[in-house]
Design a protein around this motif. Sequence first.
Motif, PDB file in Angstrom:
ATOM      1  N   PRO A   1       0.819  -1.220   0.000  1.00  0.00           N
ATOM      2  CA  PRO A   1       0.000   0.000   0.000  1.00  0.00           C
ATOM      3  C   PRO A   1       0.847   1.261   0.000  1.00  0.00           C
ATOM      4  N   HIS A   2       0.249   2.347  -0.506  1.00  0.00           N
ATOM      5  CA  HIS A   2       0.936   3.636  -0.527  1.00  0.00           C
ATOM      6  C   HIS A   2       1.149   4.152   0.891  1.00  0.00           C
ATOM      7  N   LEU A   3       2.023   5.106   1.008  1.00  0.00           N
ATOM      8  CA  LEU A   3       2.282   5.757   2.290  1.00  0.00           C
ATOM      9  C   LEU A   3       1.021   6.446   2.799  1.00  0.00           C
ATOM     10  N   ASP A   4       1.023   6.750   4.072  1.00  0.00           N
ATOM     11  CA  ASP A   4      -0.070   7.535   4.637  1.00  0.00           C
ATOM     12  C   ASP A   4      -0.185   8.845   3.853  1.00  0.00           C
ATOM     13  N   GLN A   5      -1.405   9.256   3.559  1.00  0.00           N
ATOM     14  CA  GLN A   5      -1.620  10.435   2.728  1.00  0.00           C
ATOM     15  C   GLN A   5      -1.103  11.721   3.370  1.00  0.00           C
ATOM     16  N   LYS A   6      -0.763  11.670   4.640  1.00  0.00           N
ATOM     17  CA  LYS A   6      -0.172  12.838   5.286  1.00  0.00           C
ATOM     18  C   LYS A   6       1.269  13.064   4.832  1.00  0.00           C
ATOM     19  N   ILE A   7       1.876  12.019   4.273  1.00  0.00           N
ATOM     20  CA  ILE A   7       3.265  12.107   3.806  1.00  0.00           C
ATOM     21  C   ILE A   7       3.253  12.487   2.331  1.00  0.00           C
TER      22      ILE A   7
END
Length: 355
Positions: free
Chosen positions: A216-222
């Motif tokens: 999965p992609h990184l947390d959208q905060k990053i």
Amino acid sequence: MNRKNLSEKTKPARKTIQIHKKIQLGKAIKVVILSGIATALLAQTAFANYERWEAERAQFPKFEREKTVYKVSQGKWTGTRLRDGQPDVQGHWSNTISNHTNFTDPQGATPGEPPRTPLGPRESRAPSRVVDPADGQVPYQPWARELQQEYLKNFSEPVKPEYVEPLARCAPGGPSKSFMWHGYEIRQYPGYVLFLFDSGSRIIHLVKKGELDKKPHLDQKIRLWNGDSRGYWEGNTLHVEVRNNNSKSRFGRTGEFSGTETTVVEKLIFEDKGERYLYSATYTDPTVFTRPWTLEIPARRVENFSEDGWNNQLGIANHKGKKLLLEPYEQICTENNGGFGGGAVIGAGNSTPIY
């Protein structure tokens, strides 16, 4: 003791000092002479090396810009593969159209500057990098178009920090712009494809088709300059999904940009001969654009072309053997120590061979 006697007593000391000064002066003159000889020898050697470099470089054809987009179709891969099964596309590449000067008119002029050569009619130049919509323009919402035009207007004489084009500060170029800016290298490792750009690098995490959720992609905060990439190989095509963009990069000096909610779906379609590929990217972000849109960037290998400091940044290596070897520059944006453009090193230029 009177002044006369004192003077007589100090004569030997003064004579010693004078002799010492003459010796020091002689040494200084000798150093200057030797330095001059060394400089002359270095200059002579550098000139000889430069002549040899030019002669060796002449063995390769010049990398010529093309006015059409070389198309590559998706299909099977019949070329060589790496041990992990990936199509072997490692090496040095560059786009074949132009740099990031003008996004929708790639061979047009830099904003605010007269053309270096007569441009001629628009149809005589390469097409817009935007292939969908058909008009070759990014489908911005009204507020975004206004901001893009503001960036364009203030490119040459920025009066606010946000008007300074980020790549001028060696910031990474973003998911797509990096493919337009100078030559770059592709390296491959089990489970990864690595792009080494002039400004920054980018890693694509590989999975099997239909299993993007397994990495999965990184947390959208990053948020990242080049985004966070997940991809898979299908035949001759590397499919990539990019998220987590920080939206700070721009597509060209003409001010085009995307948003932090942008998703990019890329296709890198390689020829079996391994000499060319077509990069395609579809941008979707309903907060910035009125509809998804697609760009294309054609690319080809540069190892067999003459070093030019732009598309091909492979200098001729200095080594004891007779075989001609090429090696990449230490990039000015990455190392800040010279290479093309000079940078922090006084006197460094883009015509200096690697010796």
